[in-house]
Design a protein around this motif. Structure first.
Motif: not given
Length: 325
Positions: A211-220
């Motif tokens: 869940t952490a990486m998709p969260f960060a990628v959507l922020y990008r």
């Protein structure tokens, strides 16, 4: 003016419920019976489930009682854990009020979340309140101050060593939020440096990686949108899928974000498809967020012949089943 502000918010949420919550922030209701901190924690978990399932009407109705009970319980117990619960409840109120467009009240609950977090001396509570307050300062057009508030929260968390999952999760959220704030302030360099730091932090959390990486990628992707570059935003989000997000609210948010990117790029058909998908996952993400509802309204008015426009028009005009309040 106050009534017009409330009418502009929560487009399918009963005005009486919004009014009750607004009033409760001025004069908190007396709890029907005293609750212990353990009971407040249970109520807070239930309220978070309402947020996660996008039951905004039910959550708005529940918040006055939750906030009042949490404060009363903390005043009796006067423990750091009890005050941390009060801070968390006000942080949830901030997210909810901001989502439905009641910005003045959201700023008030963000300030209170910070006040109670400082009383708790809990680093996660302090970081969460820094994110909430920073978000509201950004929305009020003060990105530099917002970033400074978030940086303080990050520094306080870093001082703990970021050893627990809760600390790591909040650290990631603050890094993402600060990078996004820099983007809205027009500082592309610091925004991109910040989101790269957040992605590195996400990669260091094996237990949270799904869940952490998709969260960060959507922020990008949202950072590119804030910088006025929808093509880069959509490219960044190209591999994101519904299954990467554990709650209806997050899945709905994925697709409303995609809708914003397409709309900024001038792609009404793709915007329509994204809004319809968001509505299937979490209707309130389309109906009760004024910025998204505005896109939907403009789309069906300007592009009535686009594929899916009639379906979207029906979706945003159909009354929702709401709880009695």
């Amino acid at each position: 003016m106050r009534r017009r502000t409330l009418l502009a918010a929560g487009l399918t949420i009963p005005l009486a419920a919004l009014q009750r919550l607004d009033d409760a922030l001025a004069v908190p209701p007396q709890p029907s019976q005293p609750a212990e901190p353990t009971q407040i924690a249970q109520q807070l978990r239930a309220a978070r489930r309402q947020f996660d399932t996008s039951d905004l009407a039910g959550l708005v109705a529940a918040l006055p009682g939750l906030l009042a009970s949490a404060v009363e319980a903390a005043e009796r117990a006067d423990t750091p854990a009890a005050w941390a619960l009060v801070s968390a409840a006000h942080g949830l109120a901030t997210d909810t009020l901001n989502k439905v467009g009641n910005k003045p009240s959201a700023r008030l609950t963000a300030d209170r979340s910070m006040l109670y977090a400082n009383r708790s001396e809990d680093p996660v509570a302090k970081a969460a309140s820094a994110r909430a307050l920073g978000m509201m300062l950004r929305i009020q057009g003060r990105p530099d101050l917002a970033a400074a508030v978030m940086s303080r929260g990050i520094d306080q968390l870093t001082a703990t060593g970021v050893r627990t999952t809760a600390q790591a999760d909040m650290h990631l959220r603050l890094l993402c939020a600060r990078a996004y704030t820099h983007a809205w302030g027009g500082d592309e360099s610091r925004a991109l440096e910040g989101i790269a730091e957040a992605e590195q932090a996400a990669a260091r959390i094996p237990a949270m990686a799904p869940t952490a990486m998709p969260f960060a990628v959507l922020y990008r992707a949202n950072i590119a949108y804030a910088l006025g570059d929808p093509r880069t935003a959509l490219h960044a989000a190209r591999d994101l899928r519904d299954g990467m997000y554990p709650t209806p609210e997050r899945r709905g948010r994925l697709h409303t974000d995609l809708a914003r990117f397409y709309w900024q790029w001038g792609k009404p058909e793709e915007t329509t498809a994204a809004l319809l998908t968001a509505h299937r996952h979490a209707p309130s993400e389309v109906l009760d967020r004024p910025s998204i509802r505005r896109i939907a309204n403009e789309l069906v008015e300007r592009h009535p012949r686009v594929a899916g426009a009639r379906h979207l028009a029906r979706a945003i005009s159909r009354p929702q089943a709401l709880p009695t309040v």
